[in-house]
Design an enzyme around this catalytic site. Structure first.
Site, PDB file in Angstrom:
ATOM      1  N   CYS A   1       0.817  -1.227   0.000  1.00  0.00           N
ATOM      2  CA  CYS A   1       0.000   0.000   0.000  1.00  0.00           C
ATOM      3  C   CYS A   1       0.847   1.272   0.000  1.00  0.00           C
ATOM      4  CB  CYS A   1      -0.931   0.008   1.209  1.00  0.00           C
ATOM      5  SG  CYS A   1      -1.807  -1.529   1.403  1.00  0.00           S
TER       6      CYS A   1
ATOM      7  N   HIS B   1      -3.628   6.874   3.081  1.00  0.00           N
ATOM      8  CA  HIS B   1      -4.000   5.548   2.586  1.00  0.00           C
ATOM      9  C   HIS B   1      -5.387   5.199   3.126  1.00  0.00           C
ATOM     10  CE1 HIS B   1      -4.108   1.387   1.681  1.00  0.00           C
ATOM     11  NE2 HIS B   1      -3.655   0.935   2.840  1.00  0.00           N
TER      12      HIS B   1
ATOM     13  N   ASN C   1     -10.085  -0.804   0.696  1.00  0.00           N
ATOM     14  CA  ASN C   1      -8.623  -0.737   0.629  1.00  0.00           C
ATOM     15  C   ASN C   1      -8.167  -1.316  -0.713  1.00  0.00           C
ATOM     16  OD1 ASN C   1      -5.873  -1.068   0.887  1.00  0.00           O
ATOM     17  ND2 ASN C   1      -5.954  -1.923   2.949  1.00  0.00           N
TER      18      ASN C   1
HETATM   19  O1  UT7 Z   1      -3.428  -1.704   3.782  1.00  0.00           O
HETATM   20  C1  UT7 Z   1      -3.138  -2.816   4.530  1.00  0.00           C
HETATM   21  C2  UT7 Z   1      -3.210  -2.519   5.911  1.00  0.00           C
HETATM   22  N1  UT7 Z   1      -4.285  -3.161   6.595  1.00  0.00           N
HETATM   23  C3  UT7 Z   1      -5.016  -2.468   7.461  1.00  0.00           C
HETATM   24  O2  UT7 Z   1      -4.908  -1.294   7.565  1.00  0.00           O
HETATM   25  C4  UT7 Z   1      -5.914  -3.195   8.373  1.00  0.00           C
HETATM   26  C5  UT7 Z   1      -5.659  -2.762   9.780  1.00  0.00           C
HETATM   27  N2  UT7 Z   1      -6.571  -3.415  10.692  1.00  0.00           N
HETATM   28  C6  UT7 Z   1      -7.876  -3.091  10.737  1.00  0.00           C
HETATM   29  O3  UT7 Z   1      -8.333  -2.245  10.001  1.00  0.00           O
HETATM   30  C7  UT7 Z   1      -8.721  -3.744  11.786  1.00  0.00           C
HETATM   31  O4  UT7 Z   1      -7.899  -4.444  12.654  1.00  0.00           O
HETATM   32  C8  UT7 Z   1      -9.797  -4.689  11.180  1.00  0.00           C
HETATM   33  C9  UT7 Z   1     -10.858  -3.899  10.467  1.00  0.00           C
HETATM   34  C10 UT7 Z   1      -9.146  -5.690  10.230  1.00  0.00           C
HETATM   35  C11 UT7 Z   1     -10.466  -5.481  12.310  1.00  0.00           C
HETATM   36  O5  UT7 Z   1     -11.031  -4.559  13.252  1.00  0.00           O
HETATM   37  P1  UT7 Z   1     -10.794  -4.772  14.819  1.00  0.00           P
HETATM   38  O6  UT7 Z   1     -11.565  -3.728  15.501  1.00  0.00           O
HETATM   39  O7  UT7 Z   1      -9.304  -4.826  15.021  1.00  0.00           O
HETATM   40  O8  UT7 Z   1     -11.485  -6.163  15.064  1.00  0.00           O
HETATM   41  P2  UT7 Z   1     -10.833  -7.500  15.626  1.00  0.00           P
HETATM   42  O9  UT7 Z   1      -9.891  -8.088  14.629  1.00  0.00           O
HETATM   43  O10 UT7 Z   1     -10.329  -7.207  16.984  1.00  0.00           O
HETATM   44  O11 UT7 Z   1     -12.103  -8.415  15.709  1.00  0.00           O
HETATM   45  C12 UT7 Z   1     -13.164  -8.137  16.613  1.00  0.00           C
HETATM   46  C13 UT7 Z   1     -14.233  -9.196  16.433  1.00  0.00           C
HETATM   47  C14 UT7 Z   1     -13.693 -10.612  16.415  1.00  0.00           C
HETATM   48  O12 UT7 Z   1     -14.606 -11.424  17.097  1.00  0.00           O
HETATM   49  P3  UT7 Z   1     -14.271 -11.941  18.578  1.00  0.00           P
HETATM   50  O13 UT7 Z   1     -12.990 -12.701  18.455  1.00  0.00           O
HETATM   51  O14 UT7 Z   1     -14.116 -10.685  19.397  1.00  0.00           O
HETATM   52  O15 UT7 Z   1     -15.463 -12.774  18.926  1.00  0.00           O
HETATM   53  C15 UT7 Z   1     -13.712 -10.987  14.957  1.00  0.00           C
HETATM   54  O16 UT7 Z   1     -13.852 -12.361  14.743  1.00  0.00           O
HETATM   55  O17 UT7 Z   1     -14.891  -9.001  15.167  1.00  0.00           O
HETATM   56  C16 UT7 Z   1     -14.913 -10.242  14.474  1.00  0.00           C
HETATM   57  N3  UT7 Z   1     -14.897  -9.972  13.042  1.00  0.00           N
HETATM   58  C17 UT7 Z   1     -16.001  -9.748  12.317  1.00  0.00           C
HETATM   59  N4  UT7 Z   1     -17.303  -9.699  12.630  1.00  0.00           N
HETATM   60  C18 UT7 Z   1     -18.183  -9.431  11.660  1.00  0.00           C
HETATM   61  C19 UT7 Z   1     -13.817  -9.891  12.228  1.00  0.00           C
HETATM   62  N5  UT7 Z   1     -14.224  -9.627  10.974  1.00  0.00           N
HETATM   63  C20 UT7 Z   1     -15.559  -9.525  11.005  1.00  0.00           C
HETATM   64  C21 UT7 Z   1     -16.536  -9.257  10.025  1.00  0.00           C
HETATM   65  N6  UT7 Z   1     -17.826  -9.222  10.400  1.00  0.00           N
HETATM   66  N7  UT7 Z   1     -16.204  -9.036   8.734  1.00  0.00           N
END
Ligand code: UT7
Length: 329
Positions: free
Chosen positions: A116, A256, A286
């Site tokens: 990215c 980004h 993204n």
């Molecule tokens: O350009 C490349 C760079 N990449 C990025 O910039 C990504 C950076 N990271 C992020 O943007 C965030 O970490 C995410 C959007 C990927 C995830 O958000 P988060 O607030 O960090 O969520 P999390 O990974 O802590 O997940 C929270 C919960 C989990 O459930 P449990 O374990 O708490 O029960 C996940 O399983 O949300 C769940 N989850 C979802 N639920 C519904 C993860 N993906 C989804 C989904 N729909 N699509």
């Protein structure tokens, strides 16, 4: 960079494929919902390449528009840099495929892999070539078809990505304008936090790599999030320092487009009001290397920059890498 030939953007173009994949479409594919996606990421929809479109096809559409807006044709180009992590194939490079399509006979062409951050890395590379006197102009494109390496059964990643391309022509500009500073960096130790393991020389494609989903993006979202928030702040401060500017000098912030929460944290840290920040993550998600040029070109098309405005671009991504630049429009 102050005593060198002034180099800036002299043409812009962008392209996104027609097909739109909405959050409600994704609700039918994996266990997710619109509320989760919008509140955690800011994404509402993304564009997805047609089956017969590869990265060079998206790049070509953006390139043609950039050439037109610069009043140039392919044969005028000295150099083509395509920033991508989803090349048409390992080789020839996507830049070489594009060189042929554009009729840019004689232009040097290569791909650049910085995920990215790739577009900003590409701008810095092109600017250095032009300032050294080796070339007079360059086509710099950020283009990616992340849908081709996304596992649409994995809700952790499949809601996040889209396809697109953004292109600029880089060349000499009037004194006082152009690129004022770059800040590029990498933390290779974090490479495994965001990667596609299969298909290279370490883990060539095999039945096993396909069965084990090694040809898809893997991401540790939480760790990448922390890295992103940290480097968006540090790279922005550093690139302003190198340009001899203050955060209050920024007229337009082009971050980004990975996650609205990451953009908001940078806005807070820099105390930037909404009208100075380009956000289109809601429409395109993204798009990796295409993300910053899509935002920059869209802002230009919407008339959000006027000559002499200070534009700050900053991105982060796989590698791990980051790249920031100050550009006087
Ligand atoms: O350009 C490349 C760079 N990449 C990025 O910039 C990504 C950076 N990271 C992020 O943007 C965030 O970490 C995410 C959007 C990927 C995830 O958000 P988060 O607030 O960090 O969520 P999390 O990974 O802590 O997940 C929270 C919960 C989990 O459930 P449990 O374990 O708490 O029960 C996940 O399983 O949300 C769940 N989850 C979802 N639920 C519904 C993860 N993906 C989804 C989904 N729909 N699509």
């Amino acid at each position: 960079m102050n005593n060198l030939r002034p180099v800036g953007v002299i043409g812009t173009g962008k392209y996104v494929p027609e097909k739109i994949l909405t959050n409600s479409d994704l609700e039918k594919m994996v266990d997710t919902n619109d509320e989760w996606i919008v509140s955690r990421t800011g994404i509402k929809e993304r564009h997805i390449a047609a089956p017969d479109q590869a990265t060079s096809d998206l790049a070509y559409e953006a390139a043609i528009k950039a050439l037109e807006s610069a009043g140039m044709t392919g044969s005028d180009l000295d150099l083509i840099i395509v920033a991508t992590i989803t090349p048409d194939s390992s080789f020839p490079s996507t830049a070489c495929i594009l060189q042929d399509k554009l009729g840019a006979k004689g232009a040097a062409a290569f791909d650049l892999s910085a995920a990215c951050s790739g577009f900003v890395y590409g701008l810095a590379t092109a600017t250095s070539f032009i300032q050294s006197g080796m070339y007079n102009n360059a086509l710099v494109i950020g283009a990616d078809c992340l849908s081709r390496i996304t596992d649409y059964t994995d809700r952790n990643t499949c809601v996040l990505f889209g396809d697109g391309a953004g292109a600029v022509i880089v060349g000499e500009v009037p004194e006082g304008r152009g690129f004022k500073s770059f800040d590029l960096g990498a933390e290779g130790a974090g490479g495994s936090l965001l990667q596609m393991e299969g298909g290279g020389s370490r883990l060539p494609a095999s039945v096993e790599t396909v069965e084990n989903k090694k040809h898809y993006i893997y991401m540790n979202g939480r760790e990448v999030f922390k890295f992103a928030v940290r480097v968006m702040g540090t790279a922005t401060i550093e690139v302003l320092r190198k340009a001899g500017l203050e955060r209050t000098d920024v007229d337009l912030f082009v971050p980004h487009q990975a996650n609205i929460r990451i953009i908001q944290s940078a806005m807070q840290r820099l105390e930037l009001p909404e009208e100075k920040v380009v956000v289109n993550v809601d429409k395109y998600a993204n798009t990796s290397a295409a993300s910053i040029p899509l935002a920059l070109v869209e802002a230009a098309e919407e008339g959000r920059m006027k000559a002499g405005d200070t534009v700050l671009m900053v991105g982060f991504g796989g590698g791990l890498t980051w790249g920031a630049s100050v550009l006087v429009w």
